[in-house]
Structure formats: structure tokens, C-alpha cells
Design a protein around this motif. Structure first.
Motif, PDB file in Angstrom:
ATOM      1  N   GLU A  24      64.672  -5.049  15.220  1.00 39.19           N
ATOM      2  CA  GLU A  24      65.909  -4.347  15.557  1.00 39.19           C
ATOM      3  C   GLU A  24      66.905  -4.995  14.961  1.00 39.19           C
ATOM      4  O   GLU A  24      67.965  -4.446  14.285  1.00 39.19           O
ATOM      5  CB  GLU A  24      66.067  -4.617  17.200  1.00 39.19           C
ATOM      6  N   ALA A  25      66.921  -6.414  14.993  1.00 43.29           N
ATOM      7  CA  ALA A  25      67.910  -7.280  14.272  1.00 43.29           C
ATOM      8  C   ALA A  25      68.105  -7.039  12.787  1.00 43.29           C
ATOM      9  O   ALA A  25      69.182  -6.610  12.227  1.00 43.29           O
ATOM     10  CB  ALA A  25      67.903  -8.742  14.512  1.00 43.29           C
ATOM     11  N   ASP A  33      69.719  -9.740   1.818  1.00 44.37           N
ATOM     12  CA  ASP A  33      69.249 -10.718   1.923  1.00 44.37           C
ATOM     13  C   ASP A  33      68.836 -11.197   3.472  1.00 44.37           C
ATOM     14  O   ASP A  33      67.619 -11.657   3.611  1.00 44.37           O
ATOM     15  CB  ASP A  33      70.000 -11.858   1.325  1.00 44.37           C
ATOM     16  N   LEU A  34      69.779 -10.941   4.180  1.00 43.44           N
ATOM     17  CA  LEU A  34      69.693 -11.376   5.638  1.00 43.44           C
ATOM     18  C   LEU A  34      68.580 -10.397   6.265  1.00 43.44           C
ATOM     19  O   LEU A  34      67.620 -10.757   7.000  1.00 43.44           O
ATOM     20  CB  LEU A  34      70.840 -11.428   6.445  1.00 43.44           C
ATOM     21  N   ASN A  35      68.700  -9.205   5.894  1.00 45.41           N
ATOM     22  CA  ASN A  35      67.842  -7.969   6.342  1.00 45.41           C
ATOM     23  C   ASN A  35      66.398  -8.497   6.009  1.00 45.41           C
ATOM     24  O   ASN A  35      65.426  -8.412   6.797  1.00 45.41           O
ATOM     25  CB  ASN A  35      68.132  -6.791   5.612  1.00 45.41           C
ATOM     26  N   ALA A  39      63.390  -9.160   8.596  1.00 50.11           N
ATOM     27  CA  ALA A  39      61.947  -8.610   8.253  1.00 50.11           C
ATOM     28  C   ALA A  39      60.774  -9.307   8.245  1.00 50.11           C
ATOM     29  O   ALA A  39      59.881  -9.064   8.855  1.00 50.11           O
ATOM     30  CB  ALA A  39      62.357  -7.429   7.401  1.00 50.11           C
ATOM     31  N   LYS A  40      60.831 -10.414   7.369  1.00 52.87           N
ATOM     32  CA  LYS A  40      59.821 -11.286   6.883  1.00 52.87           C
ATOM     33  C   LYS A  40      59.373 -12.151   8.276  1.00 52.87           C
ATOM     34  O   LYS A  40      58.264 -12.152   8.573  1.00 52.87           O
ATOM     35  CB  LYS A  40      60.127 -12.148   5.975  1.00 52.87           C
ATOM     36  N   TYR A 161      61.865  -7.507   1.607  1.00 51.78           N
ATOM     37  CA  TYR A 161      61.318  -6.786   2.650  1.00 51.78           C
ATOM     38  C   TYR A 161      62.483  -6.132   3.417  1.00 51.78           C
ATOM     39  O   TYR A 161      63.539  -6.435   3.312  1.00 51.78           O
ATOM     40  CB  TYR A 161      60.660  -7.831   3.749  1.00 51.78           C
ATOM     41  N   THR A 162      62.154  -5.148   4.170  1.00 52.10           N
ATOM     42  CA  THR A 162      63.265  -4.502   4.913  1.00 52.10           C
ATOM     43  C   THR A 162      62.562  -4.240   6.423  1.00 52.10           C
ATOM     44  O   THR A 162      61.466  -4.446   6.457  1.00 52.10           O
ATOM     45  CB  THR A 162      63.535  -2.933   4.374  1.00 52.10           C
ATOM     46  N   HIS A 163      63.575  -3.583   7.234  1.00 54.39           N
ATOM     47  CA  HIS A 163      62.963  -3.306   8.720  1.00 54.39           C
ATOM     48  C   HIS A 163      61.739  -2.195   8.534  1.00 54.39           C
ATOM     49  O   HIS A 163      61.021  -2.279   9.446  1.00 54.39           O
ATOM     50  CB  HIS A 163      64.133  -3.023   9.345  1.00 54.39           C
TER      51      HIS A 163
END
Length: 243
Positions: A24-25, A33-35, A39-40, A161-163
Motif C-alpha cells: 500500500e505504501a 526510488d522510494l517506490n 516494493a522490494k 521494482y514497483t507496487h
């Protein structure tokens, strides 16, 4: 009234709900980069939840200490296979898509937590930028028509990576656990006795223990999780203790 009760601690639900929270975050994060980092982390947490589920289901088997110590060292999939063989005399169907997907997810986890230096060849185009600086760009070819584009969770990939990767990993886990409980031949009410924290102090409600936020996060995402291997709906209608 004061009485002694026995509590059986289990972290599967905590790890599972944390993996969904990280998804969710990541979904709500606009920074690439934070996404990717979130996700990882979610994908890794999914793997931890799979391992926790395997260890939890092993509690259904009466083992001597030496044998238990030996089985604790089994690969994750082999633990599920051992439990299934013990109760049904059947092996995990290796050709089944759910087994293959979760096996690939575990392999991906191993690559992430045990990284190795690798070499690979890539075509790179070098150009002179407007300011005179050299710009190097990797040339990527679009997939051919009809080509199957594998999802990153099915193998190590250095790209972001992504959500979407986290969501796919969560679906791999829930589909596999749904199938595993079906192959085992038990209902969710029996399976959840190995996955929730439990206690023997309930006289009328299910003997499971949970935090409300853990159930809430699973319920609001169950439209894609499709959790059938344990109960998550109607949890607040009885007197099960919320820890």
C-alpha cells in the motif's frame, strides 16, 4: 475471575499484514526510488510470510527433536511438501502453476538476499550532449509480438521494482496457500489454528488472537488477495481476543 491460559505465539499474520502495508505504501508513493525500495521490501516480506506459513504448518506434525532440527533446514517448498506427504501421502504437484510460481518467488528471494556479482553484455549508444558531455544509453529492444514478458518477481532483475511487483508477489502467495490447504483437505478454520496466534481461554469464539489493524489491512485488499486459506471476515463479531 483469574485463570491460567496457554497462548501459542505465531508471527505469520504480522508478517503477512506488514507485506500488504508495504505494498500500500509503495502504491501511494510517487518517488520512483522510494517506490522501488518499498516494493522490494514488500516482496521480501511476502517471502518471509511464506517461510512462516511453512514453519507454522510443520507444527501439525509430531516430530522428534533430531528430526525437527533436520527439517528446519529444508528449503521452504520442501517443508510444504513434507507436511502434505505426512497428512495425505501425496507430493506437491511440481507441474502445478501455483507451485512453480511460489518456487520462482523463493528463488528470487534467494537472489535478493544472497547477491552475487554477475557479468552481462548490453548494447550501449554513446552520444555527445548539447553541453559537450558524453551520454551513454542502454539500447533496449521492445518485446516481439506475442513474446511472453516475464514479471520481475519470477527472476532477479536489476531494474526498479514497483507496487505491481509487490501485488503480484502477494497474489502468488495467497493462490499457493489457497491451493495447499485444498490439497491438504482441511478447511480454513483448521488451517488458521496453525497461522494465527491462538489461546485456550475462549469458551464460545474461535481460539485465534489478532490485532485489529492486521485484519483490517487484509480485508480492504481481499478484492485482489482472495484469501481462502484462513478466515478474515467477521472477525470482530465474536469475542475473540484482540491483542
Amino acid at each position: 475471575m483469574i485463570r491460567d491460559v496457554t497462548i501459542r505465539e505465531n508471527n505469520f499474520l504480522l508478517i503477512f499484514s506488514d507485506a500488504v502495508l508495504l505494498y500500500e505504501a509503495a502504491m501511494a508513493c510517487d518517488n520512483d526510488d522510494l517506490n522501488s525500495a518499498l516494493a522490494k521490501s514488500s516482496v521480501l516480506a511476502v517471502n518471509f510470510a511464506i517461510e512462516a506459513a511453512a514453519n507454522s504448518f510443520l507444527q501439525s506434525v509430531e516430530l522428534t527433536t533430531p528430526l525437527k532440527d533436520s527439517i528446519d533446514k529444508f528449503p521452504t517448498i520442501d517443508k510444504f511438501n513434507f507436511v502434505l506427504q505426512w497428512h495425505t501421502d501425496n507430493h506437491l504437484p511440481k507441474g502445478d502453476s501455483h507451485v512453480q510460481a511460489v518456487s520462482n518467488l523463493v528463488k528470487n528471494r534467494n537472489a535478493m538476499v544472497h547477491p552475487k556479482v554477475v557479468k552481462r553484455s548490453l548494447p550501449v549508444e554513446t552520444q555527445v550532449g548539447p553541453d559537450g558531455r558524453l551520454l551513454h544509453s542502454v539500447i533496449t529492444s521492445p518485446p516481439r509480438k506475442g513474446q511472453d514478458v516475464k514479471h520481475k518477481l519470477l527472476g532477479p532483475d536489476p531494474e526498479l521494482y514497483t507496487h505491481h511487483d509487490a501485488k503480484a508477489a502477494l497474489q502468488v502467495m495467497t493462490k499457493f496457500l489457497n491451493a495447499f490447504v485444498y490439497w491438504w483437505g482441511i478447511g480454513y478454520d483448521d488451517a488458521e489454528l496453525f497461522l494465527f496466534q491462538t489461546w485456550d481461554g475462549s469458551l464460545s469464539a474461535r481460539p485465534v488472537m489478532f490485532r485489529k489493524n492486521q485484519i483490517d489491512v487484509l480485508v480492504r485488499n481481499d478484492h485482489f488477495l482472495n484469501i481462502q486459506f484462513m478466515g478474515i471476515h467477521g472477525m470482530f463479531d465474536d469475542d475473540s481476543p484482540q491483542i
